[in-house]
Scaffold this motif. Sequence first.
Motif, PDB file in Angstrom:
ATOM      1  N   GLY A  86      64.112 119.805 -24.691  1.00  0.00           N
ATOM      2  CA  GLY A  86      65.089 119.055 -23.914  1.00  0.00           C
ATOM      3  C   GLY A  86      64.712 117.627 -23.613  1.00  0.00           C
ATOM      4  N   GLN A  87      63.747 117.076 -24.342  1.00  0.00           N
ATOM      5  CA  GLN A  87      63.294 115.701 -24.105  1.00  0.00           C
ATOM      6  C   GLN A  87      63.929 114.776 -25.146  1.00  0.00           C
ATOM      7  OE1 GLN A  87      59.285 117.127 -24.450  1.00  0.00           O
ATOM      8  NE2 GLN A  87      58.854 116.785 -22.287  1.00  0.00           N
ATOM      9  N   ASP A  88      65.227 114.544 -24.988  1.00  0.00           N
ATOM     10  CA  ASP A  88      66.002 113.787 -25.975  1.00  0.00           C
ATOM     11  C   ASP A  88      65.583 112.329 -26.087  1.00  0.00           C
ATOM     12  OD1 ASP A  88      67.332 116.164 -26.187  1.00  0.00           O
ATOM     13  OD2 ASP A  88      69.346 115.312 -26.042  1.00  0.00           O
ATOM     14  N   GLY A  89      64.987 111.785 -25.022  1.00  0.00           N
ATOM     15  CA  GLY A  89      64.523 110.398 -25.070  1.00  0.00           C
ATOM     16  C   GLY A  89      63.426 110.188 -26.097  1.00  0.00           C
ATOM     17  N   SER A  90      62.857 111.279 -26.589  1.00  0.00           N
ATOM     18  CA  SER A  90      61.803 111.190 -27.599  1.00  0.00           C
ATOM     19  C   SER A  90      62.322 110.641 -28.918  1.00  0.00           C
ATOM     20  CB  SER A  90      61.174 112.568 -27.822  1.00  0.00           C
ATOM     21  OG  SER A  90      60.575 113.051 -26.639  1.00  0.00           O
ATOM     22  N   LEU A  91      63.637 110.697 -29.129  1.00  0.00           N
ATOM     23  CA  LEU A  91      64.201 110.168 -30.375  1.00  0.00           C
ATOM     24  C   LEU A  91      63.929 108.678 -30.516  1.00  0.00           C
ATOM     25  CD1 LEU A  91      65.939 110.372 -32.940  1.00  0.00           C
ATOM     26  CD2 LEU A  91      67.956 109.974 -31.494  1.00  0.00           C
ATOM     27  N   SER A  92      64.200 107.918 -29.468  1.00  0.00           N
ATOM     28  CA  SER A  92      63.970 106.467 -29.534  1.00  0.00           C
ATOM     29  C   SER A  92      62.484 106.157 -29.682  1.00  0.00           C
ATOM     30  CB  SER A  92      64.531 105.791 -28.284  1.00  0.00           C
ATOM     31  OG  SER A  92      63.911 106.300 -27.115  1.00  0.00           O
ATOM     32  N   VAL A  93      61.642 106.974 -29.039  1.00  0.00           N
ATOM     33  CA  VAL A  93      60.193 106.795 -29.175  1.00  0.00           C
ATOM     34  C   VAL A  93      59.770 107.069 -30.615  1.00  0.00           C
ATOM     35  CG1 VAL A  93      57.922 107.596 -28.414  1.00  0.00           C
ATOM     36  CG2 VAL A  93      59.795 107.421 -26.776  1.00  0.00           C
ATOM     37  N   ALA A  94      60.311 108.138 -31.185  1.00  0.00           N
ATOM     38  CA  ALA A  94      59.975 108.501 -32.566  1.00  0.00           C
ATOM     39  C   ALA A  94      60.384 107.387 -33.531  1.00  0.00           C
ATOM     40  CB  ALA A  94      60.665 109.804 -32.943  1.00  0.00           C
ATOM     41  N   LEU A  95      61.563 106.799 -33.310  1.00  0.00           N
ATOM     42  CA  LEU A  95      62.030 105.717 -34.174  1.00  0.00           C
ATOM     43  C   LEU A  95      61.077 104.523 -34.096  1.00  0.00           C
ATOM     44  CD1 LEU A  95      64.241 104.599 -36.048  1.00  0.00           C
ATOM     45  CD2 LEU A  95      65.432 103.772 -34.005  1.00  0.00           C
ATOM     46  N   ALA A  96      60.665 104.170 -32.877  1.00  0.00           N
ATOM     47  CA  ALA A  96      59.751 103.039 -32.689  1.00  0.00           C
ATOM     48  C   ALA A  96      58.384 103.319 -33.319  1.00  0.00           C
ATOM     49  CB  ALA A  96      59.595 102.744 -31.202  1.00  0.00           C
ATOM     50  N   ILE A  97      57.893 104.541 -33.149  1.00  0.00           N
ATOM     51  CA  ILE A  97      56.595 104.911 -33.715  1.00  0.00           C
ATOM     52  C   ILE A  97      56.646 104.890 -35.239  1.00  0.00           C
ATOM     53  CG2 ILE A  97      54.949 106.812 -33.980  1.00  0.00           C
ATOM     54  CD1 ILE A  97      54.701 105.373 -31.343  1.00  0.00           C
TER      55      ILE A  97
END
Length: 283
Positions: A86-97
């Motif tokens: 349920g940690q959907d904000g991880s998508l933007s982090v994944a894109l940046a990484i």
Amino acid sequence: MVSKIITWLGVTFNFDAHYFTKNTFWVLVGQAMASLAAFITTVVLANYVPKNVVGDYRLIISIYSVLTFFALSGLSAALIRSIVHGQDGSLSVALAIKKKYGAVAFFVGVATALYFWVLKGNAVFGASILVMSVCLPIIEAYSVYVPYLQGKHEFKYSSIYTGIVKIITALGVVIVAYIIPETIYLIAVFYITQTIVVYVQYKLLTKKFPPKNDLQDEGMVPYSKHTTFAGVFNMLLGQADKFIIYHFFGPISLASYWIASTIPQEVGRVVVTVLQVAYPKFV
């Protein structure tokens, strides 16, 4: 009748049979699209492109696979884990990484291109690797929509859209194979087409399935590093045969080997569909 059988299987073996059956169907559809694209591409390249060009083309694809290690290839499994929790904000982090580590892969790719271009005197091969290296960071970064959708159990969209990428890319390669059957043009259309389609699909699918919150998984990056390093030997062994054949026997031998092994490899990929569907549930 079918529904009752599926329910009985679930109860008997203690697993969500309806979830597994529905999502496995869509993953198999996506795999069928990818296999069809691979089959068409192989037939056209085998019949209309010189074997030495096909060998160079296949080796560059293997080099791409190795370079994905530097782009943190294990991030996909880590992102699925985060989205399932349920940690959907991880998508933007994944894109940046992915963009960050994709830059590392880009510079390694440029160094590889210069090696072939300057030291080996093969300008066409070096330029082809350079084109591939420019596209790699974008493809790897914006492909995160696939594990994102898998984490949300949206296998229908992740599978079909991945199949669409394969089909469109195959059509581009087929057209170029008829018009200009040369290594650099085949590589350019193969990777540039992927770059455009993957970017567009990322925008479309993240708009259709936007993140529901800004929660981020602090353990995602460490976990992705572990999975990347854990898979490095499997990745290298998976590509080693292509490098060995090319080095000792040349591009024509590699072309023949690749053409002969494509269909068995595509059939073998069906087994992986079980793991794709099961992983989010396992998490």
